[in-house]
Design a protein around this motif. Structure first.
Motif, PDB file in Angstrom:
ATOM      1  N   ASN A 124     -35.093 -31.900 -17.607  1.00 38.72           N
ATOM      2  CA  ASN A 124     -33.830 -31.160 -17.587  1.00 38.72           C
ATOM      3  C   ASN A 124     -32.627 -31.991 -17.154  1.00 38.72           C
ATOM      4  O   ASN A 124     -31.528 -31.797 -17.668  1.00 38.72           O
ATOM      5  CB  ASN A 124     -33.960 -29.928 -16.698  1.00 38.72           C
ATOM      6  N   LEU A 125     -32.814 -32.925 -16.226  1.00 39.17           N
ATOM      7  CA  LEU A 125     -31.682 -33.764 -15.840  1.00 39.17           C
ATOM      8  C   LEU A 125     -31.282 -34.634 -17.031  1.00 39.17           C
ATOM      9  O   LEU A 125     -30.098 -34.832 -17.299  1.00 39.17           O
ATOM     10  CB  LEU A 125     -32.004 -34.645 -14.627  1.00 39.17           C
ATOM     11  N   GLY A 126     -32.284 -35.105 -17.752  1.00 38.57           N
ATOM     12  CA  GLY A 126     -32.013 -35.899 -18.945  1.00 38.57           C
ATOM     13  C   GLY A 126     -31.218 -35.107 -19.968  1.00 38.57           C
ATOM     14  O   GLY A 126     -30.300 -35.633 -20.609  1.00 38.57           O
ATOM     15  N   VAL A 127     -31.569 -33.835 -20.117  1.00 33.98           N
ATOM     16  CA  VAL A 127     -30.843 -32.994 -21.082  1.00 33.98           C
ATOM     17  C   VAL A 127     -29.377 -32.861 -20.655  1.00 33.98           C
ATOM     18  O   VAL A 127     -28.454 -33.019 -21.457  1.00 33.98           O
ATOM     19  CB  VAL A 127     -31.496 -31.595 -21.198  1.00 33.98           C
ATOM     20  N   SER A 128     -29.165 -32.599 -19.384  1.00 32.02           N
ATOM     21  CA  SER A 128     -27.811 -32.401 -18.886  1.00 32.02           C
ATOM     22  C   SER A 128     -26.967 -33.681 -18.997  1.00 32.02           C
ATOM     23  O   SER A 128     -25.868 -33.670 -19.561  1.00 32.02           O
ATOM     24  CB  SER A 128     -27.913 -31.930 -17.426  1.00 32.02           C
ATOM     25  N   ILE A 129     -27.488 -34.777 -18.489  1.00 33.45           N
ATOM     26  CA  ILE A 129     -26.762 -36.057 -18.535  1.00 33.45           C
ATOM     27  C   ILE A 129     -26.594 -36.508 -19.988  1.00 33.45           C
ATOM     28  O   ILE A 129     -25.518 -36.961 -20.394  1.00 33.45           O
ATOM     29  CB  ILE A 129     -27.526 -37.149 -17.743  1.00 33.45           C
ATOM     30  N   GLY A 130     -27.670 -36.387 -20.739  1.00 31.15           N
ATOM     31  CA  GLY A 130     -27.639 -36.837 -22.130  1.00 31.15           C
ATOM     32  C   GLY A 130     -26.630 -36.063 -22.966  1.00 31.15           C
ATOM     33  O   GLY A 130     -25.820 -36.642 -23.690  1.00 31.15           O
ATOM     34  N   MET A 131     -26.650 -34.752 -22.856  1.00 26.11           N
ATOM     35  CA  MET A 131     -25.754 -33.907 -23.652  1.00 26.11           C
ATOM     36  C   MET A 131     -24.291 -34.181 -23.305  1.00 26.11           C
ATOM     37  O   MET A 131     -23.439 -34.310 -24.179  1.00 26.11           O
ATOM     38  CB  MET A 131     -26.059 -32.422 -23.411  1.00 26.11           C
ATOM     39  N   MET A 132     -24.001 -34.259 -22.012  1.00 23.98           N
ATOM     40  CA  MET A 132     -22.608 -34.462 -21.600  1.00 23.98           C
ATOM     41  C   MET A 132     -22.125 -35.856 -21.996  1.00 23.98           C
ATOM     42  O   MET A 132     -21.012 -36.017 -22.513  1.00 23.98           O
ATOM     43  CB  MET A 132     -22.493 -34.271 -20.072  1.00 23.98           C
ATOM     44  N   SER A 133     -22.951 -36.867 -21.767  1.00 22.49           N
ATOM     45  CA  SER A 133     -22.551 -38.239 -22.078  1.00 22.49           C
ATOM     46  C   SER A 133     -22.346 -38.409 -23.583  1.00 22.49           C
ATOM     47  O   SER A 133     -21.348 -38.990 -24.019  1.00 22.49           O
ATOM     48  CB  SER A 133     -23.619 -39.233 -21.610  1.00 22.49           C
ATOM     49  N   ALA A 134     -23.291 -37.897 -24.353  1.00 26.11           N
ATOM     50  CA  ALA A 134     -23.189 -38.041 -25.808  1.00 26.11           C
ATOM     51  C   ALA A 134     -21.951 -37.305 -26.329  1.00 26.11           C
ATOM     52  O   ALA A 134     -21.273 -37.784 -27.244  1.00 26.11           O
ATOM     53  CB  ALA A 134     -24.462 -37.520 -26.483  1.00 26.11           C
ATOM     54  N   ALA A 135     -21.640 -36.157 -25.736  1.00 31.34           N
ATOM     55  CA  ALA A 135     -20.477 -35.387 -26.201  1.00 31.34           C
ATOM     56  C   ALA A 135     -19.177 -36.148 -25.969  1.00 31.34           C
ATOM     57  O   ALA A 135     -18.215 -36.010 -26.728  1.00 31.34           O
ATOM     58  CB  ALA A 135     -20.428 -34.036 -25.481  1.00 31.34           C
ATOM     59  N   LEU A 136     -19.143 -36.964 -24.929  1.00 32.82           N
ATOM     60  CA  LEU A 136     -17.935 -37.761 -24.664  1.00 32.82           C
ATOM     61  C   LEU A 136     -17.890 -39.030 -25.514  1.00 32.82           C
ATOM     62  O   LEU A 136     -16.842 -39.674 -25.606  1.00 32.82           O
ATOM     63  CB  LEU A 136     -17.868 -38.136 -23.176  1.00 32.82           C
ATOM     64  N   GLY A 137     -19.037 -39.389 -26.093  1.00 31.13           N
ATOM     65  CA  GLY A 137     -19.079 -40.565 -26.951  1.00 31.13           C
ATOM     66  C   GLY A 137     -19.858 -41.735 -26.395  1.00 31.13           C
ATOM     67  O   GLY A 137     -20.046 -42.753 -27.058  1.00 31.13           O
ATOM     68  N   TYR A 138     -20.350 -41.616 -25.157  1.00 27.88           N
ATOM     69  CA  TYR A 138     -21.145 -42.691 -24.551  1.00 27.88           C
ATOM     70  C   TYR A 138     -22.417 -42.942 -25.357  1.00 27.88           C
ATOM     71  O   TYR A 138     -22.925 -42.048 -26.044  1.00 27.88           O
ATOM     72  CB  TYR A 138     -21.622 -42.288 -23.152  1.00 27.88           C
ATOM     73  N   GLN A 139     -22.979 -44.146 -25.183  1.00 28.56           N
ATOM     74  CA  GLN A 139     -24.367 -44.381 -25.578  1.00 28.56           C
ATOM     75  C   GLN A 139     -25.213 -43.787 -24.453  1.00 28.56           C
ATOM     76  O   GLN A 139     -25.260 -44.342 -23.359  1.00 28.56           O
ATOM     77  CB  GLN A 139     -24.652 -45.872 -25.695  1.00 28.56           C
TER      78      GLN A 139
END
Ligand SMILES: *Cc1c(COP(=O)(O)O)cnc(C)c1O
Length: 438
Positions: free
Chosen positions: A159-174
């Motif tokens: 779940n932490l991966g989902v949260s960090i991953g979703m937010m980071s990807a939405a901003l454009g990060y790798q």
């Protein structure tokens, strides 16, 4: 490590080490006024986090329209039918299981930490002129190109991966999520479908974190979210308390010496329940009683607190496996940072056999029509103990509490993103008493 000697520290420890369900009352708890003096931060840090989330609301609304006003918050729902099944009056469910974007409590800390990191970078780079600038500028192509040159990485049971991953990807990060073997396949699929890179490890959570951190530290353009030691995660979680307080007030539920509040939160490494507990203690002091719930094979926070060793002990040290169906709680070693803050604040802990999580899952579904994931169901072990465990009756007596006037909150920490087929599988899972856990 002399395990026999360590287990003699507290009468509950030998039972916990034998993978029995226990209720542990924290004898180290202090009056909040005393405890607060030995904690190096307080209301100012939580208010700072709340203000930052407010600044980001227009950006969140732009990136995730499903958040409505850009504030990621969950309902507080009365669940009287479930309460009746458990023998508990005035039972409420805090439904972080329905939080937008991540579908779990991790939407609080994880998203907050990515936003804070992004704000720092954007202010330094001049993408934002100041904290009263228009934060939707961070969704422009220029800003996205800026973030796309950078990485955000995290090690996660899911779940932490989902949260960090979703937010980071939405901003454009790798966005790169290092996942342990016990993470569910659908979570990996979900992340990959949203442009997140998932790296899988055969070992446990600790291994995934270690390797993810090493990889990130070797790259100056990469930021690693440290689940065990992050103050930002912690303060992001702590903001939950003032939101909950507003919901309780709106529902005309008083919290004071005559009307104690009992809160039960599933615990993994400790960050989410610890941050929430800290926020609640800041608001309600001695009138809120917070208990954590952990699986019988992974009671890492209980071990750390009851022995006083914090992250100097892990569940394997006392012969437990650390394996559990509750994948959000499958953590063998607690956060030392969180443990030291919780030591004078936490009321206690309950441990729960995996099989019982599925029983709670079915009972909640049947009585209230609400689905939450197995990890989240650990909260109900706290409710069950509150109405039947002798340890809890003693706790109430010693603290002069009128339990007839208590309000109980089970903190539902996850569930929304679980696919339908998987929900069916959970609903029909029965574990035998002889084989209570993985
Ligand atoms: C992560 C998680 C928890 C516990 O949070 P920690 O910060 O690891 O203690 C509880 N429930 C669910 C569903 C989670 O994903």
């Amino acid at each position: 490590m002399d395990v026999r000697k360590i287990l003699a520290e507290d009468p509950v420890l030998p039972q916990a080490a034998a993978a029995q369900e226990v209720v542990w009352i924290n004898r180290g708890r202090m009056p909040f006024g005393v405890a607060a003096k030995q904690i190096p931060f307080g209301k100012a840090e939580v208010a700072d986090a709340a203000a930052r989330l407010k600044r980001f609301a227009p950006l969140l609304r732009a990136l995730f329209p499903e958040t409505g006003d850009g504030v990621i918050e969950s309902p507080l729902t009365a669940i009287p039918a479930m309460g009746k099944r458990l023998g508990c009056e005035r039972l409420l469910l805090k439904r972080d299981s329905d939080l937008a974007v991540a579908g779990s409590v991790k939407a609080r800390g994880g998203i907050y930490e990515v936003l804070k990191h992004s704000e720092t970078l954007a202010l330094e780079a001049g993408l934002l002129t100041g904290i009263d600038d228009d934060y939707t500028r961070l969704a422009t192509p220029d800003a996205r190109a800026f973030f796309a040159r950078r990485k955000v990485q995290v090690g996660s049971t899911g779940n932490l991966g989902v949260s960090i991953g979703m937010m980071s990807a939405a901003l454009g990060y790798q966005a790169i999520v290092h996942m342990s073997a016990d993470a569910k396949q659908w979570k990996k699929d979900y992340l990959r479908a949203h442009g997140v890179t998932v790296i899988e490890y055969a070992g446990d959570y600790g291994k995934a974190v270690e390797q993810g951190r090493a990889e990130s530290d070797a790259d100056p353009m990469s930021y690693f979210v440290d689940d065990e030691n992050s103050k930002d995660l912690f303060f992001g979680y702590a903001v939950a308390a003032e939101r909950l307080a507003a919901q309780l007030a709106a529902a005309n539920i008083s919290v004071n010496a005559e009307h104690p509040l009992f809160v039960y939160i599933p615990c993994g490494v400790g960050g989410a329940p610890g941050g929430i507990a800290f926020g609640l203690k800041l608001l309600y002091g001695d009138n809120v009683h917070v208990f954590f719930a952990e699986p019988i094979q992974a009671p890492c926070m209980l071990l750390g607190l009851a022995t006083g060793l914090q992250n100097g002990i892990c569940v394997q040290d006392v012969g437990l496996t650390g394996l559990t169906h509750a994948d959000g709680l499958a953590v063998g070693r607690p956060s030392g940072f969180v443990g030291r803050i919780m030591a004078p604040l936490l009321s206690g802990e309950m441990t729960v056999a995996d099989g019982r999580l599925y029983d709670y899952l079915r009972t909640l579904r049947d009585s209230e029509g609400i689905f939450i994931e197995p990890s989240a169901c650990a909260a109900f072990q706290g409710v069950a103990a509150a109405v039947s465990a002798p340890e809890m009756a003693d706790y109430a007596r010693q603290n002069g509490l009128d339990m007839a006037r208590a309000t109980h909150i089970a903190w539902a920490t996850g569930g929304k993103l679980v696919p339908q087929e998987q929900r069916q599988v959970f609903y029909h899972t029965h574990l035998s008493p002889e084989n209570p856990s993985l």
